[in-house]
Write a protein that holds these residues in place. Structure first.
Motif, PDB file in Angstrom:
ATOM      1  N   GLY A 187      -5.525   1.284   4.852  1.00 23.07           N
ATOM      2  CA  GLY A 187      -4.804   0.616   5.978  1.00 23.07           C
ATOM      3  C   GLY A 187      -4.446  -0.988   5.596  1.00 23.07           C
ATOM      4  O   GLY A 187      -4.215  -1.862   6.460  1.00 23.07           O
ATOM      5  N   ALA A 188      -4.427  -1.317   4.368  1.00 18.87           N
ATOM      6  CA  ALA A 188      -4.207  -2.696   3.917  1.00 18.87           C
ATOM      7  C   ALA A 188      -2.754  -2.493   3.332  1.00 18.87           C
ATOM      8  O   ALA A 188      -2.463  -1.565   2.717  1.00 18.87           O
ATOM      9  CB  ALA A 188      -5.037  -3.321   3.054  1.00 18.87           C
ATOM     10  N   LEU A 189      -1.744  -3.512   3.979  1.00 16.53           N
ATOM     11  CA  LEU A 189      -0.436  -3.516   3.417  1.00 16.53           C
ATOM     12  C   LEU A 189      -0.443  -4.647   2.435  1.00 16.53           C
ATOM     13  O   LEU A 189      -0.854  -5.757   2.497  1.00 16.53           O
ATOM     14  CB  LEU A 189       0.622  -4.087   4.562  1.00 16.53           C
ATOM     15  CG  LEU A 189       2.078  -4.142   4.309  1.00 16.53           C
ATOM     16  CD1 LEU A 189       2.568  -2.973   3.683  1.00 16.53           C
ATOM     17  CD2 LEU A 189       2.762  -4.855   5.473  1.00 16.53           C
ATOM     18  N   THR A 190       0.161  -4.519   1.189  1.00 16.15           N
ATOM     19  CA  THR A 190       0.386  -5.226  -0.034  1.00 16.15           C
ATOM     20  C   THR A 190       1.601  -5.088  -0.577  1.00 16.15           C
ATOM     21  O   THR A 190       2.063  -4.388  -0.646  1.00 16.15           O
ATOM     22  CB  THR A 190      -0.892  -5.326  -0.988  1.00 16.15           C
ATOM     23  OG1 THR A 190      -0.876  -3.892  -1.495  1.00 16.15           O
ATOM     24  CG2 THR A 190      -2.304  -5.435  -0.723  1.00 16.15           C
TER      25      THR A 190
ATOM     26  N   SER B 103      10.145   5.565   3.393  1.00 16.92           N
ATOM     27  CA  SER B 103       8.856   5.722   2.785  1.00 16.92           C
ATOM     28  C   SER B 103       8.782   7.001   1.957  1.00 16.92           C
ATOM     29  O   SER B 103       9.483   8.040   2.211  1.00 16.92           O
ATOM     30  CB  SER B 103       8.178   6.367   4.543  1.00 16.92           C
ATOM     31  OG  SER B 103       6.919   6.902   4.172  1.00 16.92           O
TER      32      SER B 103
ATOM     33  N   TRP C 240       6.236  -2.311  -0.762  1.00 21.58           N
ATOM     34  CA  TRP C 240       4.956  -2.801  -0.133  1.00 21.58           C
ATOM     35  C   TRP C 240       4.154  -1.273  -0.547  1.00 21.58           C
ATOM     36  O   TRP C 240       4.789  -0.045  -0.440  1.00 21.58           O
ATOM     37  CB  TRP C 240       5.058  -3.023   1.280  1.00 21.58           C
ATOM     38  CG  TRP C 240       5.568  -4.177   1.496  1.00 21.58           C
ATOM     39  CD1 TRP C 240       4.674  -5.544   1.771  1.00 21.58           C
ATOM     40  CD2 TRP C 240       7.110  -4.736   1.507  1.00 21.58           C
ATOM     41  NE1 TRP C 240       5.653  -6.463   1.811  1.00 21.58           N
ATOM     42  CE2 TRP C 240       6.975  -5.989   1.790  1.00 21.58           C
ATOM     43  CE3 TRP C 240       8.104  -3.822   1.721  1.00 21.58           C
ATOM     44  CZ2 TRP C 240       8.122  -6.826   2.221  1.00 21.58           C
ATOM     45  CZ3 TRP C 240       9.278  -4.477   2.170  1.00 21.58           C
ATOM     46  CH2 TRP C 240       9.444  -5.970   2.160  1.00 21.58           C
ATOM     47  N   SER C 241       2.972  -1.545  -0.633  1.00 19.67           N
ATOM     48  CA  SER C 241       1.920  -0.235  -0.598  1.00 19.67           C
ATOM     49  C   SER C 241       0.783  -0.251   0.462  1.00 19.67           C
ATOM     50  O   SER C 241       0.598  -1.596   1.068  1.00 19.67           O
ATOM     51  CB  SER C 241       1.181  -0.313  -2.018  1.00 19.67           C
ATOM     52  OG  SER C 241       2.193  -0.091  -3.134  1.00 19.67           O
ATOM     53  N   VAL C 242       0.553   0.699   1.096  1.00 22.26           N
ATOM     54  CA  VAL C 242      -0.434   0.939   2.095  1.00 22.26           C
ATOM     55  C   VAL C 242      -1.460   1.566   1.665  1.00 22.26           C
ATOM     56  O   VAL C 242      -1.388   2.663   1.261  1.00 22.26           O
ATOM     57  CB  VAL C 242       0.373   1.430   3.364  1.00 22.26           C
ATOM     58  CG1 VAL C 242      -0.883   1.372   4.397  1.00 22.26           C
ATOM     59  CG2 VAL C 242       1.347   0.795   3.959  1.00 22.26           C
ATOM     60  N   THR C 243      -2.582   0.822   1.317  1.00 24.12           N
ATOM     61  CA  THR C 243      -3.862   1.521   1.029  1.00 24.12           C
ATOM     62  C   THR C 243      -5.058   1.137   1.775  1.00 24.12           C
ATOM     63  O   THR C 243      -5.358   0.093   1.960  1.00 24.12           O
ATOM     64  CB  THR C 243      -4.200   1.155  -0.657  1.00 24.12           C
ATOM     65  OG1 THR C 243      -2.809   1.143  -1.285  1.00 24.12           O
ATOM     66  CG2 THR C 243      -5.456   1.839  -1.296  1.00 24.12           C
TER      67      THR C 243
END
Length: 66
Positions: free
Chosen positions: A58-61, A38, A53-56
Motif C-alpha cells: 500500500g506504499a507508493l515509492t 501498470s 514507481w512501485s507499490v508495496t
C-alpha cells in the motif's frame, strides 16, 4: 499537477505480447507525453521509462529516489 494529454495503457498489456511487440509499443509511446503503464513483473517495465514507481504493502515509492 498533470499537464497535457495523458495516455493510459491497459493493465499488463506487455504480458500478453512477444518481446518484439513489447518493444514496438514502448517505442511508439516514448516521447508522447505522460504515459501510465501498470505491470506485475519488473521484466515488463519499458527500458525507455523516465520514472518508475512501485507499490508495496500500500506504499507508493519512486525507484531510484533517495
Amino acid at each position: 499537477m498533470i499537464v497535457g494529454a495523458v495516455r493510459l495503457v491497459p493493465p499488463e498489456i506487455d504480458a500478453a505480447l512477444d518481446p518484439a511487440r513489447q518493444k514496438r509499443i514502448s517505442g511508439r509511446l516514448a516521447g508522447r507525453g505522460q504515459v501510465f503503464v501498470s505491470v506485475a513483473d519488473d521484466a515488463y517495465v519499458p527500458e525507455e521509462a523516465a520514472r518508475v514507481w512501485s507499490v508495496t504493502a500500500g506504499a507508493l515509492t519512486e525507484r531510484g529516489a533517495a
